[in-house]
Motif scaffolding. Structure first.
Motif, PDB file in Angstrom:
ATOM      1  N   ALA A 220      -4.042   2.175  -1.149  1.00 42.72           N
ATOM      2  CA  ALA A 220      -3.760   3.516  -0.924  1.00 42.72           C
ATOM      3  C   ALA A 220      -2.613   4.179  -0.526  1.00 42.72           C
ATOM      4  N   HIS A 221      -1.641   3.646  -0.087  1.00 47.71           N
ATOM      5  CA  HIS A 221      -0.529   3.974   0.338  1.00 47.71           C
ATOM      6  C   HIS A 221       0.634   3.367  -0.029  1.00 47.71           C
ATOM      7  N   GLY A 222       1.485   3.838  -0.990  1.00 42.25           N
ATOM      8  CA  GLY A 222       2.729   3.062  -1.200  1.00 42.25           C
ATOM      9  C   GLY A 222       2.790   2.898  -2.585  1.00 42.25           C
ATOM     10  N   LEU A 223       4.003   1.988  -2.887  1.00 40.29           N
ATOM     11  CA  LEU A 223       4.190   1.519  -4.357  1.00 40.29           C
ATOM     12  C   LEU A 223       2.952   0.503  -4.765  1.00 40.29           C
ATOM     13  N   PRO A 224       2.353   0.550  -5.774  1.00 39.16           N
ATOM     14  CA  PRO A 224       1.407  -0.620  -6.259  1.00 39.16           C
ATOM     15  C   PRO A 224       2.357  -1.595  -6.863  1.00 39.16           C
ATOM     16  N   TYR A 225       1.957  -2.859  -6.878  1.00 40.36           N
ATOM     17  CA  TYR A 225       2.523  -3.960  -7.577  1.00 40.36           C
ATOM     18  C   TYR A 225       2.187  -4.032  -8.629  1.00 40.36           C
ATOM     19  N   GLY A 226       2.998  -3.819  -9.676  1.00 40.90           N
ATOM     20  CA  GLY A 226       2.700  -3.902 -11.235  1.00 40.90           C
ATOM     21  C   GLY A 226       2.799  -5.350 -11.824  1.00 40.90           C
ATOM     22  N   LYS A 227       3.185  -6.293 -11.103  1.00 40.94           N
ATOM     23  CA  LYS A 227       3.213  -7.658 -11.684  1.00 40.94           C
ATOM     24  C   LYS A 227       3.178  -8.535 -10.222  1.00 40.94           C
ATOM     25  N   ASN A 228       3.324  -9.772 -10.784  1.00 43.62           N
ATOM     26  CA  ASN A 228       3.160 -11.054  -9.586  1.00 43.62           C
ATOM     27  C   ASN A 228       2.122 -10.424  -8.746  1.00 43.62           C
ATOM     28  N   GLY A 229       1.081 -10.207  -8.846  1.00 39.34           N
ATOM     29  CA  GLY A 229      -0.004  -9.674  -7.958  1.00 39.34           C
ATOM     30  C   GLY A 229      -0.465 -10.958  -6.947  1.00 39.34           C
ATOM     31  N   ALA A 230      -0.689 -11.839  -7.379  1.00 40.72           N
ATOM     32  CA  ALA A 230      -1.335 -13.110  -6.560  1.00 40.72           C
ATOM     33  C   ALA A 230      -0.220 -13.342  -5.482  1.00 40.72           C
ATOM     34  N   ALA A 231       1.295 -13.393  -5.863  1.00 42.81           N
ATOM     35  CA  ALA A 231       2.250 -13.761  -4.914  1.00 42.81           C
ATOM     36  C   ALA A 231       2.340 -12.553  -4.020  1.00 42.81           C
ATOM     37  N   GLU A 232       2.090 -11.580  -4.397  1.00 39.20           N
ATOM     38  CA  GLU A 232       2.623 -10.307  -3.362  1.00 39.20           C
ATOM     39  C   GLU A 232       1.349 -10.260  -2.374  1.00 39.20           C
ATOM     40  N   LEU A 233      -0.118 -10.692  -2.881  1.00 47.52           N
ATOM     41  CA  LEU A 233      -0.872 -10.873  -1.964  1.00 47.52           C
ATOM     42  C   LEU A 233      -0.621 -11.694  -0.789  1.00 47.52           C
ATOM     43  N   GLN A 234      -0.303 -12.805  -1.487  1.00 51.43           N
ATOM     44  CA  GLN A 234       0.007 -14.089  -0.403  1.00 51.43           C
ATOM     45  C   GLN A 234       1.219 -13.799   0.597  1.00 51.43           C
ATOM     46  N   ARG A 235       2.191 -13.051   0.123  1.00 49.09           N
ATOM     47  CA  ARG A 235       3.256 -12.706   0.952  1.00 49.09           C
ATOM     48  C   ARG A 235       2.419 -11.503   1.986  1.00 49.09           C
ATOM     49  N   GLY A 236       1.992 -10.571   1.440  1.00 51.94           N
ATOM     50  CA  GLY A 236       1.536  -9.519   2.414  1.00 51.94           C
ATOM     51  C   GLY A 236       0.327  -9.927   3.521  1.00 51.94           C
ATOM     52  N   LEU A 237      -0.316 -10.780   3.017  1.00 47.36           N
ATOM     53  CA  LEU A 237      -1.768 -11.179   3.770  1.00 47.36           C
ATOM     54  C   LEU A 237      -1.452 -12.532   4.529  1.00 47.36           C
ATOM     55  N   GLY A 238      -0.357 -13.344   4.226  1.00 45.01           N
ATOM     56  CA  GLY A 238      -0.110 -14.546   4.658  1.00 45.01           C
ATOM     57  C   GLY A 238      -0.221 -14.659   6.123  1.00 45.01           C
ATOM     58  N   TRP A 239      -0.045 -13.720   6.913  1.00 39.92           N
ATOM     59  CA  TRP A 239       0.077 -13.787   8.242  1.00 39.92           C
ATOM     60  C   TRP A 239      -1.348 -14.313   8.853  1.00 39.92           C
ATOM     61  N   THR A 240      -2.545 -13.750   8.136  1.00 40.16           N
ATOM     62  CA  THR A 240      -3.718 -13.994   8.702  1.00 40.16           C
ATOM     63  C   THR A 240      -4.118 -15.819   8.557  1.00 40.16           C
ATOM     64  N   VAL A 241      -3.559 -16.053   7.199  1.00 36.36           N
ATOM     65  CA  VAL A 241      -3.724 -17.605   6.871  1.00 36.36           C
ATOM     66  C   VAL A 241      -3.194 -18.307   8.190  1.00 36.36           C
ATOM     67  N   ARG A 242      -1.891 -17.866   8.485  1.00 42.86           N
ATOM     68  CA  ARG A 242      -1.065 -18.630   9.277  1.00 42.86           C
ATOM     69  C   ARG A 242      -1.550 -18.739  10.904  1.00 42.86           C
ATOM     70  N   ARG A 243      -2.624 -17.880  11.075  1.00 47.26           N
ATOM     71  CA  ARG A 243      -3.023 -17.746  12.398  1.00 47.26           C
ATOM     72  C   ARG A 243      -4.465 -18.524  12.320  1.00 47.26           C
ATOM     73  N   ASP A 244      -4.785 -19.251  11.291  1.00 44.96           N
ATOM     74  CA  ASP A 244      -6.305 -20.119  11.168  1.00 44.96           C
ATOM     75  C   ASP A 244      -5.675 -21.328  10.596  1.00 44.96           C
ATOM     76  N   ARG A 245      -5.741 -22.376  11.357  1.00 48.05           N
ATOM     77  CA  ARG A 245      -5.266 -23.883  10.708  1.00 48.05           C
ATOM     78  C   ARG A 245      -6.317 -24.287   9.666  1.00 48.05           C
ATOM     79  N   THR A 246      -7.561 -23.773   9.943  1.00 49.77           N
ATOM     80  CA  THR A 246      -8.803 -24.106   9.207  1.00 49.77           C
ATOM     81  C   THR A 246      -8.765 -23.628   7.734  1.00 49.77           C
ATOM     82  N   ILE A 247      -7.795 -22.740   7.431  1.00 46.67           N
ATOM     83  CA  ILE A 247      -7.748 -22.225   6.063  1.00 46.67           C
ATOM     84  C   ILE A 247      -6.862 -23.156   5.375  1.00 46.67           C
ATOM     85  N   ARG A 248      -7.135 -23.505   4.164  1.00 45.24           N
ATOM     86  CA  ARG A 248      -6.575 -24.447   3.237  1.00 45.24           C
ATOM     87  C   ARG A 248      -5.516 -23.800   2.596  1.00 45.24           C
ATOM     88  N   ARG A 249      -4.232 -24.263   2.285  1.00 45.83           N
ATOM     89  CA  ARG A 249      -3.196 -24.041   1.630  1.00 45.83           C
ATOM     90  C   ARG A 249      -3.586 -23.262   0.198  1.00 45.83           C
TER      91      ARG A 249
END
Length: 256
Positions: A220-249
Motif C-alpha cells: 500500500a505504501h512505497g515503491l512496489p517490487y517489479g522483480k525478484n519478488g520472492a527474495a524481497e519478501l524474504q529480506r523484508g519479512l525475514g525478521w519474523t522467521v529469525r525470531r522463531d527457530r521452529t520455522i524451517r529455512r
C-alpha cells in the motif's frame, strides 16, 4: 503541499502484471496514536479468469476512477485487507452493491461501518481462492491478510512491508517516524510491535508467504517490487522467521 511526492498519474489503473493493475490514490490522514499523519494510498485490481474484478484496499471514490475500473470488468469482490485499510469500503459497496465484501477479523466494529459478507478467517474457503492464495497474519492491534495472485505471480501486501523512497518523503518528521534510511522496505517498527506478542503464529503465516513463487510484490505504501519478488519478501519479512527457530529455512523458488 503533499507530504509525499505522489506516484502519478493518480486515480488511474496502471498495469503491473498480467491482469493486475495498481491504482495510486490521493493522500489521506491516518490515525497514529493521539494524532494523525498523512499517508499515500494505493489499491490493487485483479481480473479473474471469469473476467470479474477483485479489488484490494479500495481508495477514495472518484467518478472517473469508477469508469476506468468498470472498463476492466465487473467489480465482483471488495477486500478490506487489514485493520487499518477499510475506510472506503462503504463507498465502493454503495457503487457496487452486488459485490461480495471480505474483511479481516475485527472490522465488524470498525469506526466506519460497512457490510461484511465474509470474514477472512483462517481455514475459511473463499470463492476466488483457486486463483488467489491468501494467508492471515495475526497481530494484537493490526491483523493483515496477504495475497498471492497465481497467474501474475504477484504478492499483494498492505502494511506488512512499507517501501518508502527517501526522495519522495518531504517531511523530516515523517522520515524520522518511518525510520527511513534507504529504500529497501520492511515491516515498520510500530507494526512489528503488534506482531511480536503473537510471533509463533506470525512466523507460521510468513512461512507460507515465503513459499510463494512471487515475481513481483505490491504494497500500500512505497515503491512496489517489479522483480525478484520472492527474495524481497524474504529480506523484508525475514525478521519474523529469525525470531522463531521452529520455522524451517526458506529456499528461493520453493512452493507450498
Amino acid at each position: 503541499m503533499s507530504a509525499f511526492v505522489p506516484y502519478e498519474p493518480l486515480n488511474t489503473p496502471k498495469p503491473f502484471a498480467e491482469d493486475v493493475w495498481i491504482v495510486d490514490g490521493p493522500e489521506i490522514r491516518m490515525d497514529y496514536g493521539p494524532a494523525s499523519l498523512p499517508f499515500p494510498t494505493r489499491m490493487t485490481v485483479v481480473r479473474l479468469s471469469s473476467g470479474e474484478l477483485w479489488v484490494h484496499s479500495p481508495i477514495a471514490p472518484d467518478p472517473a476512477l469508477f469508469e476506468q475500473v468498470e472498463a476492466l470488468g465487473r467489480v465482483r469482490y471488495l477486500v478490506a485487507p487489514n485493520s487499518l485499510h477499510y475506510w472506503y469500503m462503504a463507498d465502493w459497496l454503495e457503487r457496487y452493491p452486488e459485490a461480495t465484501s471480505h474483511a479481516v477479523p475485527g472490522l465488524e466494529k470498525a469506526k466506519r461501518r460497512f457490510r461484511i459478507d465474509q470474514v477472512l478467517t483462517a481455514g475459511e474457503r473463499m470463492e476466488w481462492e483457486g486463483e488467489i492464495a491468501w494467508v492471515l497474519v495475526p497481530g494484537t492491534a493490526v491483523t493483515e491478510a496477504v495475497f498471492f495472485v497465481r497467474r501474475g505471480r504477484v504478492a499483494v501486501l498492505t502494511d506488512l512491508i512499507e517501501n518508502f523512497e527517501p526522495a519522495r518523503v518531504r517531511s523530516r518528521l515523517l522520515r524520522w517516524l518511518i525510520g527511513l534510511a534507504k529504500a529497501n522496505g520492511s515491516t515498520p517498527l510500530d507494526m512489528r510491535a503488534t506482531y511480536l506478542p503473537r510471533r509463533r503464529e506470525v512466523a507460521r503465516a510468513v512461512r507460507e508467504i515465503l513459499d510463494w513463487p512471487a515475481d513481483k510484490v505490491v504494497m500500500a505504501h512505497g515503491l512496489p517490487y517489479g522483480k525478484n519478488g520472492a527474495a524481497e519478501l524474504q529480506r523484508g519479512l525475514g525478521w519474523t522467521v529469525r525470531r522463531d527457530r521452529t520455522i524451517r529455512r526458506w529456499k528461493p523458488g520453493s512452493r507450498p
